[in-house]
Design a protein around this motif. Structure first.
Motif, PDB file in Angstrom:
ATOM      1  N   MET A   1      10.368  14.382 -27.133  1.00 48.61           N
ATOM      2  CA  MET A   1      10.759  15.753 -27.393  1.00 48.61           C
ATOM      3  C   MET A   1      11.766  15.739 -28.548  1.00 48.61           C
ATOM      4  SD  MET A   1      12.610  18.521 -24.860  1.00 48.61           S
ATOM      5  CE  MET A   1      11.182  18.925 -23.928  1.00 48.61           C
ATOM      6  N   ARG A   2      11.521  16.615 -29.496  1.00 50.29           N
ATOM      7  CA  ARG A   2      12.430  16.705 -30.639  1.00 50.29           C
ATOM      8  C   ARG A   2      13.715  17.418 -30.233  1.00 50.29           C
ATOM      9  NH1 ARG A   2       8.438  19.493 -34.706  1.00 50.29           N
ATOM     10  NH2 ARG A   2       9.550  21.150 -33.664  1.00 50.29           N
ATOM     11  N   ARG A   3      14.759  17.190 -30.981  1.00 55.88           N
ATOM     12  CA  ARG A   3      16.061  17.793 -30.707  1.00 55.88           C
ATOM     13  C   ARG A   3      15.975  19.314 -30.716  1.00 55.88           C
ATOM     14  NH1 ARG A   3      20.478  15.689 -34.560  1.00 55.88           N
ATOM     15  NH2 ARG A   3      19.582  13.802 -33.747  1.00 55.88           N
ATOM     16  N   ARG A   4      15.236  19.877 -31.649  1.00 57.17           N
ATOM     17  CA  ARG A   4      15.083  21.329 -31.747  1.00 57.17           C
ATOM     18  C   ARG A   4      14.361  21.890 -30.517  1.00 57.17           C
ATOM     19  NH1 ARG A   4      13.252  23.694 -37.296  1.00 57.17           N
ATOM     20  NH2 ARG A   4      15.325  22.952 -37.682  1.00 57.17           N
ATOM     21  N   ASP A   5      13.335  21.177 -30.061  1.00 61.82           N
ATOM     22  CA  ASP A   5      12.605  21.595 -28.859  1.00 61.82           C
ATOM     23  C   ASP A   5      13.520  21.553 -27.638  1.00 61.82           C
ATOM     24  OD1 ASP A   5      10.324  21.890 -30.399  1.00 61.82           O
ATOM     25  OD2 ASP A   5       9.575  19.885 -29.892  1.00 61.82           O
ATOM     26  N   PHE A   6      14.329  20.500 -27.546  1.00 65.89           N
ATOM     27  CA  PHE A   6      15.251  20.378 -26.429  1.00 65.89           C
ATOM     28  C   PHE A   6      16.279  21.507 -26.449  1.00 65.89           C
ATOM     29  CE2 PHE A   6      19.213  18.892 -24.518  1.00 65.89           C
ATOM     30  CZ  PHE A   6      18.757  18.612 -23.237  1.00 65.89           C
ATOM     31  N   ALA A   8      15.932  24.488 -27.699  1.00 64.94           N
ATOM     32  CA  ALA A   8      15.263  25.734 -27.311  1.00 64.94           C
ATOM     33  C   ALA A   8      15.052  25.783 -25.801  1.00 64.94           C
ATOM     34  CB  ALA A   8      13.932  25.871 -28.037  1.00 64.94           C
ATOM     35  N   LEU A   9      14.667  24.660 -25.221  1.00 62.25           N
ATOM     36  CA  LEU A   9      14.469  24.595 -23.773  1.00 62.25           C
ATOM     37  C   LEU A   9      15.785  24.811 -23.035  1.00 62.25           C
ATOM     38  CD1 LEU A   9      12.575  24.018 -21.389  1.00 62.25           C
ATOM     39  CD2 LEU A   9      13.127  21.594 -21.681  1.00 62.25           C
ATOM     40  N   ALA A  10      16.841  24.202 -23.512  1.00 62.99           N
ATOM     41  CA  ALA A  10      18.154  24.362 -22.879  1.00 62.99           C
ATOM     42  C   ALA A  10      18.633  25.806 -22.980  1.00 62.99           C
ATOM     43  CB  ALA A  10      19.167  23.419 -23.528  1.00 62.99           C
ATOM     44  N   ALA A  11      18.419  26.440 -24.126  1.00 66.06           N
ATOM     45  CA  ALA A  11      18.826  27.840 -24.302  1.00 66.06           C
ATOM     46  C   ALA A  11      18.049  28.757 -23.366  1.00 66.06           C
ATOM     47  CB  ALA A  11      18.628  28.267 -25.749  1.00 66.06           C
ATOM     48  N   ALA A  12      16.764  28.517 -23.232  1.00 66.40           N
ATOM     49  CA  ALA A  12      15.936  29.337 -22.334  1.00 66.40           C
ATOM     50  C   ALA A  12      16.370  29.144 -20.891  1.00 66.40           C
ATOM     51  CB  ALA A  12      14.466  28.983 -22.513  1.00 66.40           C
ATOM     52  N   SER A  13      16.696  27.918 -20.535  1.00 72.49           N
ATOM     53  CA  SER A  13      17.141  27.627 -19.175  1.00 72.49           C
ATOM     54  C   SER A  13      18.462  28.325 -18.877  1.00 72.49           C
ATOM     55  CB  SER A  13      17.289  26.115 -18.998  1.00 72.49           C
ATOM     56  OG  SER A  13      17.809  25.829 -17.733  1.00 72.49           O
ATOM     57  N   THR A  14      19.382  28.310 -19.830  1.00 70.24           N
ATOM     58  CA  THR A  14      20.667  28.972 -19.665  1.00 70.24           C
ATOM     59  C   THR A  14      20.483  30.474 -19.550  1.00 70.24           C
ATOM     60  OG1 THR A  14      21.774  27.224 -20.911  1.00 70.24           O
ATOM     61  CG2 THR A  14      22.954  29.310 -20.689  1.00 70.24           C
ATOM     62  N   ALA A  15      19.616  31.045 -20.387  1.00 73.38           N
ATOM     63  CA  ALA A  15      19.352  32.482 -20.331  1.00 73.38           C
ATOM     64  C   ALA A  15      18.782  32.869 -18.972  1.00 73.38           C
ATOM     65  CB  ALA A  15      18.402  32.901 -21.452  1.00 73.38           C
ATOM     66  N   GLY A  16      17.873  32.053 -18.453  1.00 72.43           N
ATOM     67  CA  GLY A  16      17.298  32.318 -17.138  1.00 72.43           C
ATOM     68  C   GLY A  16      18.346  32.265 -16.044  1.00 72.43           C
ATOM     69  N   ALA A  17      19.257  31.298 -16.132  1.00 75.86           N
ATOM     70  CA  ALA A  17      20.320  31.176 -15.135  1.00 75.86           C
ATOM     71  C   ALA A  17      21.269  32.368 -15.207  1.00 75.86           C
ATOM     72  CB  ALA A  17      21.087  29.872 -15.337  1.00 75.86           C
ATOM     73  N   LEU A  18      21.592  32.813 -16.421  1.00 78.69           N
ATOM     74  CA  LEU A  18      22.465  33.980 -16.574  1.00 78.69           C
ATOM     75  C   LEU A  18      21.807  35.236 -16.006  1.00 78.69           C
ATOM     76  CD1 LEU A  18      23.839  33.401 -20.187  1.00 78.69           C
ATOM     77  CD2 LEU A  18      25.116  33.223 -18.034  1.00 78.69           C
TER      78      LEU A  18
END
Length: 91
Positions: A1-6, A8-18
């Motif tokens: 997994m590329r750094r940019r993909d990671f 984006a995944l982390a940001a989406a996960s944080t948004a979902g948690a919020l």
């Protein structure tokens, strides 16, 4: 997994948690605080027009309403034998 993909995944996960925290707040207290709406805004970027307290209050009420609509839609009873109204086919 590329750094940019990671990232984006982390940001989406944080948004979902919020979002889940906001839903839980509405469920627990019957409302949504301005601080929670501010946190959701800060996660997506600059607040823009929502720096104005009047606009932030309008957004708070809108998000609170959207959470209620989402809950209503998820709780809507569906008949498992009912076929969908729209069927998508590849041509």
């Amino acid at each position: 997994m590329r750094r940019r993909d990671f990232a984006a995944l982390a940001a989406a996960s944080t948004a979902g948690a919020l979002w889940q925290q906001a839903c839980a707040e509405v469920e627990d207290t019957g409302g949504l605080s301005a601080e929670t709406v501010g946190t959701l805004l800060d996660h997506q970027g600059p607040r823009g027009i929502y720096e104005d307290p009047t606009e932030l209050e309008r957004l708070r009420r809108a998000v609170e309403n959207m959470i209620g609509v989402q809950r209503t839609l998820r709780e809507f009873p569906l008949d498992p034998d009912e076929p969908p109204l729209t069927v998508f086919r590849r041509g």
